[in-house]
Design an enzyme around this catalytic site. Structure first.
Site, PDB file in Angstrom:
ATOM      1  N   THR A  40       0.833  -1.206   0.000  1.00 57.53           N
ATOM      2  CA  THR A  40       0.000   0.000   0.000  1.00 57.53           C
ATOM      3  C   THR A  40       0.863   1.250   0.000  1.00 57.53           C
ATOM      4  O   THR A  40       0.569   2.234  -0.694  1.00 57.53           O
ATOM      5  CB  THR A  40      -0.930   0.008   1.231  1.00 57.53           C
ATOM      6  OG1 THR A  40      -1.791  -1.122   1.169  1.00 57.53           O
ATOM      7  CG2 THR A  40      -1.759   1.280   1.293  1.00 57.53           C
ATOM      8  N   HIS A  43       2.114   1.958  -3.445  1.00 59.59           N
ATOM      9  CA  HIS A  43       1.070   2.570  -4.276  1.00 59.59           C
ATOM     10  C   HIS A  43       0.944   4.065  -3.970  1.00 59.59           C
ATOM     11  O   HIS A  43       0.802   4.893  -4.877  1.00 59.59           O
ATOM     12  CB  HIS A  43      -0.277   1.883  -4.025  1.00 59.59           C
ATOM     13  CG  HIS A  43      -0.381   0.513  -4.613  1.00 59.59           C
ATOM     14  ND1 HIS A  43      -0.395   0.280  -5.968  1.00 59.59           N
ATOM     15  CD2 HIS A  43      -0.481  -0.706  -4.021  1.00 59.59           C
ATOM     16  CE1 HIS A  43      -0.494  -1.016  -6.193  1.00 59.59           C
ATOM     17  NE2 HIS A  43      -0.544  -1.635  -5.027  1.00 59.59           N
TER      18      HIS A  43
END
Length: 345
Positions: A40, A43
């Site tokens: 995450t 990203h």
């Protein structure tokens, strides 16, 4: 205090000075010791479409962490200053149907630490007292920092009874390797793992996998023959988010097999639903951790098994001071590693 911040929309992060947070009446302020890097975070660093749609800048990233309680709000009674803690990264509303029914991990209003509110890539982080998990005094802060991904692995692996079953894990990233160790701990008969990375397959083998398969060099049918299996796998743990891995898993499940899926794909992909139906395969989606049954389960397992503790700790292959955050991100992105942890102490 120092913090790693997404200061504006677009790729990149900045290490800057920001004000120290102050805990509210039911919140806890934690001095961060370690923080793990997650997909995450990559990203968010790269600012892909999901990140652009989800995050409002400025935002301090980071949701995998351990630290020492530095301050508690006036209404906090079950957490004390000086305790070593981990943090549940999902903050739930407590009001929706699932929350009121005790299924907090299904809250439709969940907010993520380091995604929807300031996170733990900083010298201090503030979270609700209800999200604090107190660790034993002598607990390894590195291990405490990976309780978030360990919880993902535990939630996925314990979704179905495993004792005596043949298990296939697709994806030997940190969570996949942890899943191997948990499956071995709870008594699976055989554990097979697939991944394209030789380094990660080596980690899975060290964690207890019976056989490791690089799809570029072999397949699960060969693995089954090598293990002496006459039927398909009973349990599938999908950690890769890769369509070919999912297709291969479904092709090699026994009739009545059960699949728990954690890996997030980059985009939609087709599934052989005919085989799912005719082979009577159960597919269960997994997200996060069950609050707080998963936390009790992983703490209990770690407290009773040195082998499991060693296997989970072995997933941490790289450690960097927080000042070397860019190298930490580059290492995590390379895929030639396990879990990357930054030291904020």
């Amino acid at each position: 205090m120092r913090a790693l911040v997404k200061t504006r929309p677009g790729p990149g992060l900045e290490m800057i000075d920001v004000p120290e947070p102050t805990p509210g009446p039911r919140e806890v302020k934690i001095r961060v010791l370690r923080a793990g890097l997650c997909g995450t975070d990559l990203h968010l660093h790269d600012w892909d479409p999901w990140a652009a749609e989800t995050v409002r800048t400025p935002m301090i990233l980071g949701h995998e962490f351990s630290g020492i309680v530095a301050e508690v709000g006036p209404d906090v009674t079950d957490v004390e200053v000086g305790q070593l803690v981990s943090g549940e990264g999902h903050i739930v509303c407590g009001r929706c149907r699932n929350c009121r029914a005790g299924r907090r991990h299904l809250c439709i209003n969940t907010q993520g630490i380091g995604v929807n509110r300031d996170g733990a890539f900083a010298e201090h982080v503030v979270i609700p007292a209800s999200n604090v998990w107190v660790q034993p005094e002598d607990f390894d802060p590195d291990l405490a920092a990976v309780f978030d991904p360990l919880g993902n692995a535990t939630h996925t692996t314990l979704s179905f009874p495993l004792a005596g079953e043949d298990v296939v894990v697709t994806g030997a990233g940190p969570i996949g390797v942890m899943a191997v160790a948990i499956a071995r701990h709870v008594g699976a008969r055989y554990v097979a793992v697939t991944d394209l990375s030789g380094e990660r397959l080596a980690l899975a083998r060290a964690a207890g996998a019976d056989i490791c398969v690089n799809p570029a060099e072999g397949d699960l049918r060969q693995a089954m023959r090598a293990l002496g299996m006459r039927e398909g796998f009973d349990i599938g743990l999908e950690m890769s988010g890769a369509p070919p891995a999912v297709a291969s898993m479904i092709d090699h499940m026994n009739h009545g097999g059960r699949i728990a899926m954690l890996g997030l794909p980059k985009e939609p992909y087709p599934v052989d639903w005919g085989k799912v139906i005719t082979h009577m395969i159960t597919i269960k989606g997994i997200y996060g951790r069950e609050m707080y049954d998963t936390w009790y389960a992983m703490s209990s397992m770690l407290s009773t098994s040195r082998a499991l503790r060693d296997a989970v700790t072995s997933v941490i292959t790289h450690r960097f001071p927080a000042t070397e955050w860019q190298t930490a991100f580059d290492t995590a992105r390379s895929g030639q590693c396990g879990k990357v942890v930054m030291d904020w102490s």
